[in-house]
Every structure is written in C-alpha cells, then in structure tokens.
Scaffold this motif. Structure first.
Motif, mmCIF file in Angstrom:
data_model
loop_
_atom_site.group_PDB
_atom_site.id
_atom_site.type_symbol
_atom_site.label_atom_id
_atom_site.label_comp_id
_atom_site.label_asym_id
_atom_site.label_seq_id
_atom_site.Cartn_x
_atom_site.Cartn_y
_atom_site.Cartn_z
ATOM 1 N N HIS A 54 5.863 6.197 -0.083
ATOM 2 C CA HIS A 54 6.622 4.948 0.017
ATOM 3 C C HIS A 54 5.630 3.803 0.188
ATOM 4 C CE1 HIS A 54 5.878 6.155 4.197
ATOM 5 N NE2 HIS A 54 5.909 4.852 4.480
ATOM 6 N N PHE A 55 6.082 2.586 -0.055
ATOM 7 C CA PHE A 55 5.197 1.423 0.072
ATOM 8 C C PHE A 55 5.385 0.739 1.425
ATOM 9 C CE2 PHE A 55 5.086 1.681 -4.593
ATOM 10 C CZ PHE A 55 3.724 1.538 -4.808
ATOM 11 N N ALA A 56 4.269 0.321 1.981
ATOM 12 C CA ALA A 56 4.273 -0.501 3.188
ATOM 13 C C ALA A 56 3.591 -1.821 2.861
ATOM 14 C CB ALA A 56 3.542 0.213 4.316
ATOM 15 N N GLU A 57 4.161 -2.925 3.352
ATOM 16 C CA GLU A 57 3.594 -4.239 3.083
ATOM 17 C C GLU A 57 2.780 -4.717 4.280
ATOM 18 O OE1 GLU A 57 6.677 -6.932 1.902
ATOM 19 O OE2 GLU A 57 6.783 -6.097 -0.134
ATOM 20 N N TYR A 58 1.636 -5.323 3.966
ATOM 21 C CA TYR A 58 0.744 -5.832 5.011
ATOM 22 C C TYR A 58 0.287 -7.243 4.632
ATOM 23 C CZ TYR A 58 0.390 -0.863 6.183
ATOM 24 O OH TYR A 58 0.672 0.431 6.509
ATOM 25 N N VAL A 73 0.847 -1.197 0.000
ATOM 26 C CA VAL A 73 0.000 0.000 0.000
ATOM 27 C C VAL A 73 0.881 1.245 0.000
ATOM 28 C CG1 VAL A 73 -1.834 1.252 1.170
ATOM 29 C CG2 VAL A 73 -1.770 -1.252 1.300
ATOM 30 N N SER A 74 0.571 2.182 -0.882
ATOM 31 C CA SER A 74 1.299 3.442 -0.918
ATOM 32 C C SER A 74 0.928 4.281 0.305
ATOM 33 C CB SER A 74 0.954 4.208 -2.195
ATOM 34 O OG SER A 74 1.628 5.452 -2.231
ATOM 35 N N ARG A 75 1.944 4.717 1.038
ATOM 36 C CA ARG A 75 1.720 5.541 2.231
ATOM 37 C C ARG A 75 2.389 6.897 2.045
ATOM 38 N NH1 ARG A 75 -0.026 2.941 6.818
ATOM 39 N NH2 ARG A 75 -0.693 5.075 7.243
ATOM 40 N N ASP A 94 -3.630 -11.835 -3.872
ATOM 41 C CA ASP A 94 -2.325 -11.815 -3.228
ATOM 42 C C ASP A 94 -1.336 -11.058 -4.111
ATOM 43 O OD1 ASP A 94 -0.607 -12.633 -1.063
ATOM 44 O OD2 ASP A 94 0.366 -13.988 -2.488
ATOM 45 N N GLY A 95 -0.561 -10.168 -3.499
ATOM 46 C CA GLY A 95 0.425 -9.405 -4.258
ATOM 47 C C GLY A 95 -0.073 -8.096 -4.826
ATOM 48 N N ASP A 96 -1.322 -7.741 -4.558
ATOM 49 C CA ASP A 96 -1.872 -6.487 -5.072
ATOM 50 C C ASP A 96 -1.024 -5.289 -4.630
ATOM 51 O OD1 ASP A 96 -3.981 -7.393 -6.582
ATOM 52 O OD2 ASP A 96 -5.490 -7.126 -5.009
ATOM 53 N N ILE A 97 -0.857 -4.347 -5.546
ATOM 54 C CA ILE A 97 -0.184 -3.090 -5.243
ATOM 55 C C ILE A 97 -1.240 -1.987 -5.290
ATOM 56 C CG2 ILE A 97 1.588 -1.447 -5.970
ATOM 57 C CD1 ILE A 97 3.019 -3.823 -7.313
ATOM 58 N N LEU A 98 -1.447 -1.319 -4.170
ATOM 59 C CA LEU A 98 -2.531 -0.343 -4.036
ATOM 60 C C LEU A 98 -1.953 1.066 -3.922
ATOM 61 C CD1 LEU A 98 -4.678 -2.315 -1.423
ATOM 62 C CD2 LEU A 98 -4.601 -2.571 -3.920
ATOM 63 N N GLU A 99 -2.361 1.933 -4.854
ATOM 64 C CA GLU A 99 -1.854 3.299 -4.906
ATOM 65 C C GLU A 99 -3.007 4.271 -5.099
ATOM 66 O OE1 GLU A 99 2.000 3.525 -7.420
ATOM 67 O OE2 GLU A 99 0.844 1.857 -8.261
ATOM 68 N N PRO A 100 -2.794 5.553 -4.800
ATOM 69 C CA PRO A 100 -3.840 6.536 -5.068
ATOM 70 C C PRO A 100 -3.975 6.767 -6.564
ATOM 71 C CG PRO A 100 -1.836 7.630 -4.365
ATOM 72 C CD PRO A 100 -1.596 6.155 -4.194
ATOM 73 N N LEU A 101 -5.066 7.380 -6.984
ATOM 74 C CA LEU A 101 -5.199 7.784 -8.371
ATOM 75 C C LEU A 101 -4.067 8.745 -8.725
ATOM 76 C CD1 LEU A 101 -9.050 8.479 -8.642
ATOM 77 C CD2 LEU A 101 -7.819 6.434 -9.400
ATOM 78 N N ASN A 102 -3.836 8.901 -10.002
ATOM 79 C CA ASN A 102 -2.755 9.773 -10.466
ATOM 80 C C ASN A 102 -3.202 11.240 -10.400
ATOM 81 O OD1 ASN A 102 -0.298 10.539 -11.549
ATOM 82 N ND2 ASN A 102 -0.996 10.282 -13.652
#
Length: 482
Positions: free
Chosen positions: A23-27, A11-13, A84-92
C-alpha cells in the motif's frame, strides 16, 4: 546557506508480517533543494518513520543497491533528483519489505569465471569493455518484458563477458541457451533503463546468438528463415503479386502538386509480400506531399531477421545489394520499424534513412481528413528505442483521427525472432500488451511495424492499422468531400 524545500512523496510500504499486499503511504519532508531521492528516503526514515526499509550503500551510482522505481521507471535513488509528487516503489521483483526486493534468485543465475587458464587478449578486452560497467542494480531485469524462462539482461551481460574471456575454461554457449538466450525480444528496454547505458542486446545477445548458431544451437524456425533469405533475398516468399513485382520504378507527384524532391522507398519483406496496402499507401502519401519516389526492384531483405537470430553470415551480401540498389539516392524512406532501425544502426549507408513519420514531421505534410473512432498508438520497439522516434507518429496520428488515447510503451513480443522461434512466449508477452491496449478503451490501434500489426491484432482482436494507411485514407476522404 542551503535552500530547503518541502516535498510530498508517496512510498510503497509492505510488511509481510502484517500486510496482505503493498500500500502507499504519503510523507511530507523538508530537504535540501535539488537533493536526490535517496536523501528523501533517509529523511523519512530518520525523522518520520524508522521502520521504512530500503537499500543503499555507495551514494555514487557505483554499487547499484539503491535501485527502485520512481514514477514507474527504474532509477538509482542516489542519482535521481527528487521532485514533489514522486511515487516511489520497489523494482518489479519479489518484495521482501517496502522497497527491498529479493535479488537472490537473479544473483544465483550469474555465471562466474572458471578455469582461469590463458591470458586476456586485447581483442577479448575490447569485446568485454562495453559490458563491464554493469553494477548489478537489476533495473533492466525489473523492466524486461520477456517471460520467466529468460534469465534477464544482467545475466546475459555477464554470460557474454565470460564467453569473450579466453581465460574461461567452460563453454558458455550451452549455458546461455539454457538460460533463455533465444527468449530476448531485443526490445532494448534494458538499454533505456540502464544507468550505465549498456547495450546488452547488441553487445551481448546478438553476439551470443551468432556463436550459438555456429555451435549448432540455432532454432529450426530461424534456420528455415535464413535459408529462404539466402535463396530468394527476402524473408517472406514472393511471387508476381508482390509489391515489387507490381509497382513502377518511379512515381511522380500528382498533377498540381509541386515537386519538393526525390526519395527512395525501402519496402521491406512483409510489405512487399504479405501486407501490400501500406506500401502502396506510403507511395501515395509521399507523392501527394510532393516527392518523386524511386523504388529499386533489386532491393532485398535488410537483414534484420538474420542479425537478431544469430544467422548473420549472409548479412554483408544483403547490405552490399541494398546499398547498390539505392545508388544515386540521397534519402531513403522506410515504413517498417525493423528495416529502418537496421538500415540506420547496422549499415554504413551513403544515403540518409528516415522513417516515414520522422520525414513527414520534419519536412511538413498536408493535413488529412479525420477518421472517426478512438485510436491508440503502439510504439514499435525498433522505432522507439531503435531509432529514438516517439513524438512524430503521435503528431501524425492526432492529425488523422477523431480521438486519440495515449498509452505507455511496452514490447508486444513479436521482435527478436521470438514470434517465430518461441511462439508461446511471444503470445504471453503479447497478451500482457493486449491488456494495456484494451484498458485504453481504444477502438483501433495504429503503429509503424508489420510484425506488431500482426501480433497485436492476434492478441487483441482489434483493427491494427499502419499510420501510412491512416494518412492515405484521410487524403482520399478529403478528396471525396471536395
């Protein structure tokens, strides 16, 4: 009992008070099998990190507030199944915190009904209906490749609704022009990512542009092009050296090649007058693969430049001429993405239309000799999204070249009349695409659109080659080895 699964997501934090950049944090979370991305985010917030910020409301894909990017693509978190493995970011879009974007500037540009005089007619309702499903998730704004001066697909879907509504007392056309009406490349990326599948380019942009032209707001470059097409039947000036002036009306398969069938060849203005070699190569590839090729000399511009820029009054005449030109032909082949998309989507033809790559993969083709070098492929928007053709060009390209590096599809900026009407904006979009192409390390680019060929070569400096030419060269090299 509901089965639970363990999913690991990134997840983008971003906290503007403490972070200089995201930065990315893994959960790792335990969630019900088949749950949505929104459930994953809620589980992280409720059981691991209460500071995680994201928007959500209705949970039924109606409010649009939970739109984020999942693995790089806009999606509604409440609708997208988690994996599993999804990368979650805000819209551009500008980020306020974590997955929360600042949508206020876009909302500020949304028009509103003013005046409320008159009645809503059935005709107006029919025009508004394809656009009113917009939930203002802004996925399309996030994915749109257009420059900053373009207000975005959401804004223009709303502008079109207001324009069609007879109760609105304010002239929306000058407002639409000011918001960048002629800066849309009509790449259809907005349609691709829209959770409601709203066809903004066709149902809003093209109709608003037609109204703008009638009101005197058409761009001078587009007006000159329309004048040329009405005068000559072609969007590019031609003479005795043009392909249609040189070619025969029928080409037979070479000696020793069995006849598989007859096809017509719709040449297109660019290949007829400016880039002739791919047209000759297309004929060679088709005959080499067993097809008798018919090339009516009376064929004219497909009308795409007029439809996209708003000067569409002459289009019915072009359609009539082209349908008459190919009378008696059951299958017509194109090698220009724009022509193919127009014939398929803006005509009612008595014949079947195929892109060359689509046709060859469907029917089978002779394998060519490989060409040395590392190639990448650029998806023309009118082929990928206009015709739904993605895999076929890649299958042919892989058979033609020594090495292939694939890259993500992205508009180059040449379409929708932007290259001719707004050249600086087209160049800006093209430079972004050029960065992606250079990053691939490719020695050359293959594509199926003459406008993309020109524009990408201009912005990258790399050789850009039509797939028909790659195939033809592979066949000639194969013969030389014999």
């Amino acid at each position: 009992m509901t089965e639970t699964v363990s999913l690991k997501v990134s997840v983008s934090r971003f906290n503007p008070e403490t972070d200089s950049k995201p930065h990315f944090a893994e959960y790792t979370v335990s969630v019900p099998h088949g749950c949505t991305v929104l459930t994953v985010l809620e589980t992280i917030r409720d059981t691991i990190d209460a500071s995680l910020s994201f928007r959500h409301c209705c949970r039924s894909a109606q409010c649009g507030s939970c739109a984020i990017r999942v693995n790089g693509e806009p999606a509604l978190a409440c609708e997208r199944q988690a994996a599993d493995g999804d990368i979650l970011e805000p819209l551009n879009l500008p980020v306020i915190k974590d997955l929360v974007c600042d949508i206020a500037p876009v909302i500020a540009r949304l028009g509103s009904l003013q005046g409320c005089s008159g009645k809503l007619t059935r005709e107006a309702l029919d025009s508004i209906k394809p656009l009113r499903d917009c939930i203002e998730c802004f996925s399309c704004v996030s994915a749109c490749p257009a420059v900053e001066g373009y207000a975005g697909p959401t804004v223009f879907a709303k502008e079109a609704r207001l324009f069609f509504d007879p109760r609105n007392a304010v002239d929306r056309i000058p407002i639409a022009v000011e918001k960048g009406l002629f800066s849309c490349t009509t790449c259809r990326r907005c349609v691709e990512v829209c959770p409601k599948h709203i066809d903004t380019p066709k149902k809003a942009i093209e109709k608003l542009r037609r109204a703008a032209v009638l009101a005197g707001f058409g761009l001078p470059a587009h007006a000159s092009l329309a004048e040329l097409i009405e005068k000559t039947g072609h969007s590019v000036s031609s003479d005795e050296n043009a392909f249609l002036s040189q070619c025969a009306e029928v080409y037979e398969p070479p000696k020793g090649v069995s006849l598989k069938g007859d096809v017509g060849f719709f040449v297109g203005c660019m290949f007829n007058s400016r880039v002739l070699q791919p047209a000759f190569d297309t004929v060679y590839v088709l005959t080499r693969n067993g097809y008798r090729v018919h090339i009516p000399k009376t064929q004219v511009c497909c009308g795409s430049p007029l439809i996209r820029t708003g000067f569409s009054g002459f289009v019915p005449e072009l359609q009539k001429r082209n349908i008459e030109a190919f009378k008696g032909v059951d299958t017509v082949i194109t090698v220009c993405a724009g022509c193919g998309s127009t014939l398929k989507n803006d005509y009612e033809t008595p014949f079947k239309v195929y892109d060359l790559t689509e046709f060859l993969v469907k029917e089978g083709f002779e394998q060519p000799e490989n060409r040395k070098g590392n190639y990448t492929y650029h998806d023309p928007c009118h082929l990928l999204r206009g015709q739904g053709i993605k895999d076929e060009p890649r299958k042919i390209l892989i058979s033609c070249v020594e090495s292939f590096t694939d890259i993500k599809a992205q508009c180059c900026g040449a379409g929708g009349g932007v290259r001719s009407g707004k050249p600086a904006e087209a160049e800006e979009i093209g430079c972004r695409r050029a960065e992606m192409i250079r990053a691939s390390g490719a020695d050359a680019v293959a594509t199926v659109c003459p406008f993309c060929e020109y524009h990408i070569h201009q912005t990258t400096g790399l050789p850009v080659i039509n797939i028909a030419t790659l195939l033809a060269d592979g066949y000639r090299k194969k013969d030389e080895k014999k």
